[in-house]
Design a protein around this motif. Sequence first.
Motif, PDB file in Angstrom:
ATOM      1  N   TRP A   2      46.037   9.505   2.643  1.00  0.00           N
ATOM      2  CA  TRP A   2      44.680   8.960   2.738  1.00  0.00           C
ATOM      3  C   TRP A   2      44.663   7.690   3.575  1.00  0.00           C
ATOM      4  N   ILE A   3      45.754   6.921   3.531  1.00  0.00           N
ATOM      5  CA  ILE A   3      45.835   5.690   4.313  1.00  0.00           C
ATOM      6  C   ILE A   3      45.785   6.015   5.811  1.00  0.00           C
ATOM      7  N   LEU A   4      46.503   7.054   6.213  1.00  0.00           N
ATOM      8  CA  LEU A   4      46.516   7.458   7.612  1.00  0.00           C
ATOM      9  C   LEU A   4      45.125   7.898   8.072  1.00  0.00           C
ATOM     10  N   PHE A   5      44.455   8.726   7.270  1.00  0.00           N
ATOM     11  CA  PHE A   5      43.121   9.194   7.649  1.00  0.00           C
ATOM     12  C   PHE A   5      42.126   8.047   7.764  1.00  0.00           C
ATOM     13  N   ALA A   6      42.148   7.160   6.804  1.00  0.00           N
ATOM     14  CA  ALA A   6      41.223   6.019   6.826  1.00  0.00           C
ATOM     15  C   ALA A   6      41.535   5.093   8.001  1.00  0.00           C
ATOM     16  N   GLY A   7      42.805   4.822   8.236  1.00  0.00           N
ATOM     17  CA  GLY A   7      43.190   3.933   9.330  1.00  0.00           C
ATOM     18  C   GLY A   7      42.851   4.505  10.694  1.00  0.00           C
ATOM     19  N   VAL A   8      43.131   5.780  10.913  1.00  0.00           N
ATOM     20  CA  VAL A   8      42.819   6.420  12.196  1.00  0.00           C
ATOM     21  C   VAL A   8      41.319   6.439  12.421  1.00  0.00           C
ATOM     22  N   ALA A   9      40.561   6.743  11.386  1.00  0.00           N
ATOM     23  CA  ALA A   9      39.098   6.768  11.516  1.00  0.00           C
ATOM     24  C   ALA A   9      38.568   5.379  11.872  1.00  0.00           C
ATOM     25  N   LEU A  10      39.071   4.352  11.214  1.00  0.00           N
ATOM     26  CA  LEU A  10      38.603   2.992  11.487  1.00  0.00           C
ATOM     27  C   LEU A  10      38.954   2.555  12.902  1.00  0.00           C
ATOM     28  N   VAL A  11      40.184   2.795  13.330  1.00  0.00           N
ATOM     29  CA  VAL A  11      40.601   2.397  14.680  1.00  0.00           C
ATOM     30  C   VAL A  11      39.808   3.166  15.736  1.00  0.00           C
ATOM     31  N   ALA A  12      39.649   4.468  15.550  1.00  0.00           N
ATOM     32  CA  ALA A  12      38.895   5.274  16.512  1.00  0.00           C
ATOM     33  C   ALA A  12      37.450   4.799  16.609  1.00  0.00           C
ATOM     34  N   ALA A  13      36.837   4.512  15.471  1.00  0.00           N
ATOM     35  CA  ALA A  13      35.443   4.049  15.463  1.00  0.00           C
ATOM     36  C   ALA A  13      35.307   2.693  16.146  1.00  0.00           C
ATOM     37  N   LEU A  14      36.229   1.795  15.884  1.00  0.00           N
ATOM     38  CA  LEU A  14      36.175   0.473  16.523  1.00  0.00           C
ATOM     39  C   LEU A  14      36.372   0.563  18.033  1.00  0.00           C
ATOM     40  N   VAL A  15      37.265   1.439  18.479  1.00  0.00           N
ATOM     41  CA  VAL A  15      37.485   1.622  19.918  1.00  0.00           C
ATOM     42  C   VAL A  15      36.216   2.167  20.577  1.00  0.00           C
ATOM     43  N   ILE A  16      35.592   3.145  19.952  1.00  0.00           N
ATOM     44  CA  ILE A  16      34.365   3.734  20.515  1.00  0.00           C
ATOM     45  C   ILE A  16      33.252   2.698  20.567  1.00  0.00           C
ATOM     46  N   VAL A  17      33.070   1.944  19.499  1.00  0.00           N
ATOM     47  CA  VAL A  17      32.030   0.910  19.485  1.00  0.00           C
ATOM     48  C   VAL A  17      32.309  -0.141  20.551  1.00  0.00           C
ATOM     49  N   GLY A  18      33.554  -0.515  20.717  1.00  0.00           N
ATOM     50  CA  GLY A  18      33.903  -1.476  21.766  1.00  0.00           C
ATOM     51  C   GLY A  18      33.593  -0.944  23.160  1.00  0.00           C
ATOM     52  N   LEU A  19      33.917   0.307  23.405  1.00  0.00           N
ATOM     53  CA  LEU A  19      33.649   0.900  24.716  1.00  0.00           C
ATOM     54  C   LEU A  19      32.153   1.002  25.000  1.00  0.00           C
ATOM     55  N   VAL A  20      31.390   1.502  24.034  1.00  0.00           N
ATOM     56  CA  VAL A  20      29.951   1.650  24.292  1.00  0.00           C
ATOM     57  C   VAL A  20      29.258   0.295  24.342  1.00  0.00           C
ATOM     58  N   SER A  21      29.790  -0.694  23.650  1.00  0.00           N
ATOM     59  CA  SER A  21      29.213  -2.033  23.734  1.00  0.00           C
ATOM     60  C   SER A  21      29.420  -2.611  25.128  1.00  0.00           C
ATOM     61  N   GLY A  22      30.589  -2.373  25.704  1.00  0.00           N
ATOM     62  CA  GLY A  22      30.838  -2.816  27.074  1.00  0.00           C
ATOM     63  C   GLY A  22      29.897  -2.148  28.060  1.00  0.00           C
ATOM     64  N   LEU A  23      29.685  -0.852  27.889  1.00  0.00           N
ATOM     65  CA  LEU A  23      28.729  -0.140  28.747  1.00  0.00           C
ATOM     66  C   LEU A  23      27.315  -0.675  28.552  1.00  0.00           C
ATOM     67  N   ALA A  24      26.975  -0.994  27.309  1.00  0.00           N
ATOM     68  CA  ALA A  24      25.636  -1.500  27.006  1.00  0.00           C
ATOM     69  C   ALA A  24      25.401  -2.857  27.644  1.00  0.00           C
ATOM     70  N   VAL A  25      26.402  -3.716  27.626  1.00  0.00           N
ATOM     71  CA  VAL A  25      26.274  -5.035  28.256  1.00  0.00           C
ATOM     72  C   VAL A  25      26.079  -4.876  29.757  1.00  0.00           C
ATOM     73  N   ARG A  26      26.811  -3.948  30.357  1.00  0.00           N
ATOM     74  CA  ARG A  26      26.639  -3.693  31.791  1.00  0.00           C
ATOM     75  C   ARG A  26      25.240  -3.175  32.092  1.00  0.00           C
ATOM     76  N   ALA A  27      24.715  -2.312  31.221  1.00  0.00           N
ATOM     77  CA  ALA A  27      23.361  -1.796  31.420  1.00  0.00           C
ATOM     78  C   ALA A  27      22.332  -2.909  31.276  1.00  0.00           C
ATOM     79  N   ALA A  28      22.538  -3.802  30.305  1.00  0.00           N
ATOM     80  CA  ALA A  28      21.603  -4.914  30.104  1.00  0.00           C
ATOM     81  C   ALA A  28      21.621  -5.868  31.286  1.00  0.00           C
ATOM     82  N   ALA A  29      22.759  -6.000  31.938  1.00  0.00           N
ATOM     83  CA  ALA A  29      22.859  -6.892  33.091  1.00  0.00           C
ATOM     84  C   ALA A  29      22.028  -6.385  34.269  1.00  0.00           C
ATOM     85  N   THR A  30      21.712  -5.102  34.285  1.00  0.00           N
ATOM     86  CA  THR A  30      20.901  -4.554  35.375  1.00  0.00           C
ATOM     87  C   THR A  30      19.410  -4.767  35.169  1.00  0.00           C
ATOM     88  N   VAL A  31      19.015  -5.161  33.964  1.00  0.00           N
ATOM     89  CA  VAL A  31      17.597  -5.413  33.688  1.00  0.00           C
ATOM     90  C   VAL A  31      17.195  -6.700  34.401  1.00  0.00           C
TER      91      VAL A  31
END
Length: 175
Positions: free
Chosen positions: A88-117
């Motif tokens: 269960w530790i592995l499943f929870a840890g992988v899910a948390l790391v994967a989710a944080l990486v995705i949020v970080g990536l889309v946040s970077g894209l979002a900041v770039r999109a906001a800079a074009t406004v």
Amino acid sequence: MLVGVNALSIVVAVLLLALAGLWAVVGVRGLRGSLERNRWFGVRADETMRSEEAFRVANRVAAPGMLGSSSILALGAVASLAVDSAWWILFAGVALVAALVIVGLVSGLAVRAAATVPVEEAGCSCCSGHEEGGAGHEHTPTGGETPSDPAADCGTSSCGACSLKGICSGENAQA
């Protein structure tokens, strides 16, 4: 049937589900454009906080990633409850790391999109019609005093906006 569930795995699953719920709400509201600019939720950076439109665009861009991360966290929470032994530790840890990486990536894209406004220059709203930097251009806070430090009212009111142009961004605005 839940097998091998212990108290720690339940606590971790509840925390993952709470974070998943938060990101789901932010994702849905961002996708709908109903997430208002605030200090706590959504993508917050200098580029996104400069206008309502930039904040709306950034969070609309980040919304699918937030919803995907929310789903990953929910699946990780369920998997951490459904497995036997210490897996269960592995499943929870992988899910948390994967989710944080995705949020970080889309946040970077979002900041770039906001800079074009485009930035709307509204000028000085507190100067009673005086031009920026012109004669008689004084900002008087409540009490009628002219501030000696123009950054003293950074972020507290609209008065001082002309003299503070550019000063309130970055670390000063976050403090």
